[in-house]
Design a protein around this motif. Structure first.
Motif, short mmCIF file in Angstrom:
data_model
loop_
_atom_site.label_atom_id
_atom_site.label_comp_id
_atom_site.label_asym_id
_atom_site.label_seq_id
_atom_site.Cartn_x
_atom_site.Cartn_y
_atom_site.Cartn_z
N THR A 350 13.31 13.31 3.93
CA THR A 350 12.68 12.92 3.70
C THR A 350 10.73 13.75 4.89
OG1 THR A 350 12.81 11.00 3.44
CG2 THR A 350 11.17 10.90 3.84
N ALA A 351 9.86 14.74 4.15
CA ALA A 351 8.61 15.18 4.53
C ALA A 351 7.74 13.97 5.18
CB ALA A 351 8.78 16.30 3.70
N VAL A 352 7.58 14.32 6.45
CA VAL A 352 6.48 13.07 6.80
C VAL A 352 5.68 13.85 7.04
CG1 VAL A 352 6.52 11.04 8.31
CG2 VAL A 352 8.47 11.19 7.48
N LEU A 353 4.20 13.13 6.79
CA LEU A 353 3.10 14.23 7.11
C LEU A 353 2.30 13.78 8.91
CD1 LEU A 353 0.48 16.25 7.15
CD2 LEU A 353 0.07 14.05 5.53
N ARG A 354 2.58 14.42 9.84
CA ARG A 354 2.40 13.41 11.22
C ARG A 354 1.13 13.11 11.44
NH1 ARG A 354 6.30 14.42 14.71
NH2 ARG A 354 7.94 16.36 14.91
N GLU A 355 -0.13 13.82 11.17
CA GLU A 355 -1.07 12.63 11.28
C GLU A 355 -1.53 11.48 10.66
OE1 GLU A 355 -4.21 15.04 8.34
OE2 GLU A 355 -3.50 16.41 9.03
N ALA A 356 -0.60 11.13 9.56
CA ALA A 356 -1.18 10.72 9.24
C ALA A 356 -0.20 8.98 9.89
CB ALA A 356 -0.35 9.70 7.44
N TYR A 357 0.29 9.10 10.79
CA TYR A 357 0.79 8.24 11.48
C TYR A 357 0.40 7.95 12.86
CZ TYR A 357 3.91 7.04 7.52
OH TYR A 357 4.40 6.81 6.51
N GLU A 358 0.23 6.63 13.56
CA GLU A 358 -0.42 6.59 14.77
C GLU A 358 1.61 6.00 14.94
OE1 GLU A 358 -1.50 6.33 19.05
OE2 GLU A 358 -2.85 7.47 16.46
N ASN A 359 1.98 6.48 16.31
CA ASN A 359 3.44 5.65 16.44
C ASN A 359 4.38 5.33 14.92
OD1 ASN A 359 2.92 5.78 19.37
ND2 ASN A 359 2.11 4.09 19.09
N ASP A 360 4.68 4.33 14.56
CA ASP A 360 5.13 4.26 13.43
C ASP A 360 4.59 3.24 12.67
OD1 ASP A 360 5.14 1.92 14.74
OD2 ASP A 360 7.27 0.89 13.98
N GLN A 361 3.04 3.94 12.54
CA GLN A 361 2.00 2.61 11.67
C GLN A 361 0.99 3.52 10.77
OE1 GLN A 361 2.67 -0.41 10.48
NE2 GLN A 361 4.09 -0.60 12.40
N LEU A 362 1.38 3.45 9.96
CA LEU A 362 -0.30 4.72 8.75
C LEU A 362 -1.34 4.28 9.10
CD1 LEU A 362 1.41 4.09 5.15
CD2 LEU A 362 1.01 5.61 6.76
N ILE A 363 -1.97 4.84 9.30
CA ILE A 363 -3.40 5.37 9.77
C ILE A 363 -4.34 4.71 8.84
CG2 ILE A 363 -5.54 5.80 11.29
CD1 ILE A 363 -3.69 8.04 11.98
N ASP A 364 -4.74 5.66 7.99
CA ASP A 364 -5.78 5.03 6.57
C ASP A 364 -4.15 4.74 5.31
OD1 ASP A 364 -7.94 6.24 7.97
OD2 ASP A 364 -7.05 8.13 7.35
N ARG A 365 -3.97 3.60 4.95
CA ARG A 365 -4.29 3.30 4.70
C ARG A 365 -3.95 2.75 3.13
NH1 ARG A 365 0.19 -0.59 5.58
NH2 ARG A 365 -0.56 -2.13 4.09
N ASP A 366 -3.46 3.70 1.64
CA ASP A 366 -4.19 3.88 0.49
C ASP A 366 -3.87 2.09 0.03
OD1 ASP A 366 -3.40 3.57 -2.50
OD2 ASP A 366 -2.88 6.13 -2.18
N PRO A 367 -4.87 2.24 -0.71
CA PRO A 367 -5.99 0.66 -0.99
C PRO A 367 -4.35 0.02 -2.50
CG PRO A 367 -7.42 2.12 -1.79
CD PRO A 367 -5.94 3.05 -1.10
N LEU A 368 -3.35 1.15 -3.00
CA LEU A 368 -2.26 0.33 -3.66
C LEU A 368 -1.47 0.01 -2.84
CD1 LEU A 368 -1.81 2.97 -6.80
CD2 LEU A 368 -2.78 0.70 -6.66
N LEU A 369 -1.80 -0.22 -1.69
CA LEU A 369 -0.32 -0.52 -0.83
C LEU A 369 -0.65 -1.77 -0.99
CD1 LEU A 369 0.12 1.70 2.09
CD2 LEU A 369 1.66 1.11 1.25
N ALA A 370 -1.39 -2.12 -1.28
CA ALA A 370 -2.06 -4.42 -1.18
C ALA A 370 -0.65 -4.40 -2.09
CB ALA A 370 -3.03 -4.49 -2.21
N ILE A 371 -0.18 -3.54 -2.73
CA ILE A 371 0.61 -4.10 -3.58
C ILE A 371 2.22 -4.82 -2.82
CG2 ILE A 371 2.76 -4.04 -5.28
CD1 ILE A 371 0.50 -2.61 -6.80
N LYS A 372 2.29 -3.44 -1.39
CA LYS A 372 3.48 -3.75 -0.95
C LYS A 372 3.58 -4.75 0.51
CE LYS A 372 5.53 -1.14 3.25
NZ LYS A 372 5.62 -0.17 4.00
#
Length: 423
Positions: A350-372
């Motif tokens: 799995t390719a992960v974008l490093r800058e998108a995470y702080e430790n194991d948490q997403l920094i900027d959350r996509d609005p569609l993640l409200a479904i999740k």
């Protein structure tokens, strides 16, 4: 080391960004390296070795999603059935394909609140068997999911446009786009119900029934032709009043030490001007460092557009033709380990974008993640209910045991009294 290098590069190039033209950038790259030792340093790009190091926190981010992904997969399986109901034994037969490690009855017990179990006949003259149907609680979630999707329809349309704008000839296989609908948050029926609503943007060509249909972009929107990196540079320029050069955020994982030749390669590669993934790259040589720059830009943009800022490498590989990836494209992720991380969790890369995470948490959350988030809350609610019922059951069992013990003591005392009277 790389953060300092990046800062110096930003300072060095800050004054020239505003006037940089993408086509002139490409023309700068086209000459061969015969007259410049600088470009010849990239000749060994294919043999460049960068050590892979496990990132436990990013692995944990993937591990945390296993439970809800599995439950979501089962829900989709039932919803795709006629009438959105399925005999329990039919679902049991699909357990291996769905990668459910336990029996379906155990799975339902572990995740209550998703389905109601009822008896019905498969055929008129057969005996009733257990069926599954959507529970009232799950139906409430599905109604909320539809509302969230309706509210964010323009976001989905923009993502589709961007995916096509980055692709060769602005066309992509409809089947492949269907394969990544979960990664980008597209609704299940987006080809049937969403695409026809925007005839000014999309055209579906070919034969969908034969799996040979293609989605074509027919209108170019300049507002969508800016990558996340370009937008970030513009925002920084406005805040500082200085023209900032678009560049990647590079942060090597702890403990990784690069060899001298690798450090020099990274330094020279970072000095190359950024190439937007929305620019035509048909003139670039596949093995050139500038094509590498463009490929990293495409991967960065694809992961930035995805819901979780990460995607399985095999799924990305399906778009090799559309995005002009080389056969050795997975090496890009390890070669640029300060930008990406390749996780091996779950037996898949799995390719992960490093800058998108702080430790194991997403920094900027996509609005569609409200479904999740709402689906996870549904699962937690079912788990809390299950724990409550198990606790009540344990308490009832303890009470029964206590009653039985008290009964034994009472019988023993009565027996002793009888002995005393007889004596």
């Amino acid at each position: 080391m790389l953060s300092t290098l990046k800062a110096s590069l930003l300072s060095k190039n800050s004054s020239s960004v505003g006037s940089t033209d993408s086509s002139s950038v490409l023309r700068t790259f086209l000459p061969s390296c015969s007259g410049s030792n600088h470009w010849c340093r990239f000749a060994s790009i294919s043999s460049l070795k960068v050590p892979w190091r496990k990132d436990r926190q990013l692995d944990e981010a993937i591990e945390q999603d296993k439970a809800w992904r599995l439950c979501n997969k089962v829900v989709k399986e039932v919803l795709n059935e006629p009438g959105q109901v399925i005999p329990l034994r039919y679902l049991e037969k699909r357990r291996e394909r769905l990668r459910i490690a336990v029996k379906i009855e155990t799975f339902l017990d572990q995740n209550p609140g998703l389905f109601d179990v009822y008896l019905d006949k498969i055929k008129p003259k057969t005996q009733p068997v257990p069926f599954l149907r959507v529970s009232g609680r799950l139906q409430s979630f599905l109604d909320e999911e539809k509302q969230i999707r309706d509210d964010n329809e323009q976001l989905v349309v923009a993502k589709l446009c961007k995916l096509l704008m980055m692709s060769k000839n602005k066309v992509a296989s409809a089947e492949k786009l269907g394969d990544v609908k979960r990664e980008f948050g597209f609704p299940n029926d987006f080809m049937c119900n969403l695409i026809p609503k925007y005839p000014n943007l999309f055209r579906l060509v070919g034969s969908p029934d034969e799996g040979k249909s293609y989605l074509e972009l027919i209108s170019w929107n300049p507002e969508f032709a800016k990558s996340v990196i370009e937008q970030r540079a513009e925002e920084e320029s406005k805040l500082t009043g200085i023209g900032i050069r678009p560049s990647f955020n590079v942060k090597l994982p702890k403990g990784v030490l690069l060899k001298k030749e690798t450090r020099e390669w990274v330094r020279d590669w970072m000095e190359l001007p950024y190439i937007s993934p929305y620019e035509d790259a048909s003139q670039l040589d596949q093995a050139s460092p500038e094509m590498e720059k463009r490929t990293v830009g495409v991967f960065h943009e694809l992961l930035s557009l995805s819901l979780l800022k990460r995607m399985p490498v095999p799924i990305l590989g399906k778009f090799k033709e559309e995005y002009r990836f080389s056969n050795a494209f997975p090496n890009v992720f390890t070669r640029h380990s300060g930008i990406f991380y390749t996780s091996l969790k779950g037996g898949i890369k799995t390719a992960v974008l490093r800058e998108a995470y702080e430790n194991d948490q997403l920094i900027d959350r996509d609005p569609l993640l409200a479904i999740k988030d709402k689906f996870i809350e549904l699962l937690k609610e079912g788990h809390r209910e299950r724990e409550r019922l198990l606790r009540l059951k344990r308490e009832a069992t303890q009470n029964d045991k206590q009653v039985a013990v008290d009964g034994v003591h009472l019988d023993s005392e009565q027996g002793s009294e009888s002995c005393d009277e007889s004596i």
